[in-house]
Design a protein around this motif. Structure first.
Motif, PDB file in Angstrom:
ATOM      1  N   GLY A  65      16.796  44.195 -24.196  1.00  0.00           N
ATOM      2  CA  GLY A  65      17.124  45.604 -24.378  1.00  0.00           C
ATOM      3  C   GLY A  65      17.174  46.059 -25.816  1.00  0.00           C
ATOM      4  O   GLY A  65      17.556  47.196 -26.102  1.00  0.00           O
ATOM      5  N   PHE A  84      19.045  54.205 -22.053  1.00  0.00           N
ATOM      6  CA  PHE A  84      18.459  54.498 -23.361  1.00  0.00           C
ATOM      7  C   PHE A  84      18.347  55.990 -23.611  1.00  0.00           C
ATOM      8  O   PHE A  84      18.125  56.775 -22.674  1.00  0.00           O
ATOM      9  N   PHE A  95      11.204  54.652 -25.970  1.00  0.00           N
ATOM     10  CA  PHE A  95      12.569  54.123 -25.976  1.00  0.00           C
ATOM     11  C   PHE A  95      13.094  54.164 -27.417  1.00  0.00           C
ATOM     12  O   PHE A  95      12.623  53.426 -28.273  1.00  0.00           O
ATOM     13  N   THR A 138      16.802  54.404 -28.527  1.00  0.00           N
ATOM     14  CA  THR A 138      18.039  53.660 -28.800  1.00  0.00           C
ATOM     15  C   THR A 138      18.690  53.269 -27.484  1.00  0.00           C
ATOM     16  O   THR A 138      18.706  54.065 -26.536  1.00  0.00           O
ATOM     17  N   ARG A 139      19.209  52.065 -27.443  1.00  0.00           N
ATOM     18  CA  ARG A 139      19.945  51.613 -26.251  1.00  0.00           C
ATOM     19  C   ARG A 139      21.365  52.148 -26.309  1.00  0.00           C
ATOM     20  O   ARG A 139      22.076  51.939 -27.302  1.00  0.00           O
TER      21      ARG A 139
END
Length: 295
Positions: free
Chosen positions: A163, A212, A262, A264-265
């Motif tokens: 991730g 995300f 994607f 940022t987690r």
């Protein structure tokens, strides 16, 4: 950019040839292609990239891939590659001898060859860098080092499986993306006040797990949003789902292709005691995503 899938289809004349699977076209790949492009310009010759679809490790080992064929073509075009030789990687191709591969390079009239230091070719990986020199002067580029290790597709795959999209972005030189077609889901997100597009991606496409902040390109324009990739343990889900909620969007996306960046987690996947608890967390996720996206 000219697209071909057989060396015999290449235009006549000398060329600078960069070779590799180039899965992800990360910063190391970009550096190699940039060096080859500079050489091509100095020699007044076109730059040809010799690559494979699917990447060899995907075909031989069933590993996940970073870029599908359409993504790879777009990225190569952006790197100012003039000819892309994209050879189908099949059982027959995997059985080809190193001499057959070298003959491809002679057919291409390679004037100079560029490869990474870990490049091997031919059945059983029998061909090495010393063999390439028998065709044309070969520039062997060491692996680019960044963040305490070499920039490699395998390292990016590991980061994404964990991730770690921010770390992957540093090695890719851009946000990791995934494309998918919107399919009908079970409408759970709509019932919770966060309607989602349920995306179906190509088999073996690597998806990072978690929640995300994302940007999404749709046929109707570009939107900020949040995405969940996971098994939905709160509702005892059994299959991996890739769901995206778009901020400020209203309409029907079924059957359309979306491209998700994607950024940022926000968190890992969690199991909640109730749907109300999940709904409350989604509101917090949306607030965090909007803040990160500046919307």
């Amino acid at each position: 950019m000219l697209l071909i899938n057989d060396p015999s289809d290449a235009p006549a004349g000398p060329k600078v040839v960069a070779i590799g699977s180039f899965d992800g076209l990360h910063l190391g790949h970009q550096h190699l292609i940039h060096q080859a492009r500079q050489a091509a310009r100095s020699l007044h010759a076109p730059l040809l990239v010799y690559t494979f679809d699917p990447p060899s490790k995907v075909f031989m080992r069933g590993e996940g891939f970073l870029t599908d064929l359409s993504e790879k073509i777009e990225l190569l075009r952006g790197l100012e590659v003039e000819i892309a030789l994209i050879v189908p990687f099949t059982e027959a191709f995997a059985r080809r001898s190193k001499d057959e591969f070298l003959q491809d390079l002679r057919t291409l009239e390679a004037r100079q060859i560029y490869v990474g230091a870990d490049f091997r070719f031919g059945q059983g990986r029998a061909g090495g860098l010393e063999d390439l020199h028998t065709v044309a002067p070969t520039q062997i580029l060491p692996l680019l080092e960044l963040g305490g290790g070499p920039v490699k597709s395998s390292r990016i795959r590991e980061l994404l499986r964990a991730g770690e999209v921010d770390e992957a972005k540093l090695l890719l030189g851009r946000a990791y993306t995934a494309r998918g077609i919107v399919r009908e889901g079970d409408q759970l997100g709509r019932r919770l006040g966060f309607p989602t597009a349920n995306l179906e991606v190509a088999p073996l496409k690597i998806l990072p797990l978690g929640v995300f902040a994302v940007r999404v390109q749709t046929p109707q324009g570009r939107f900020g949003g949040m995405a969940n990739v996971g098994y939905r343990p709160t509702v005892a889900g059994q299959t991996l789902r890739f769901e995206v909620h778009l901020f400020g969007f209203a309409g029907d996306l079924y059957g359309q292709e979306l491209t998700v960046e994607f950024l940022t987690r926000l968190r890992g996947e969690m199991k909640f005691e109730s749907l109300e608890a999940l709904k409350a967390q989604l509101a917090k996720d949306a607030e965090a995503a909007r803040r990160l996206l500046g919307i």
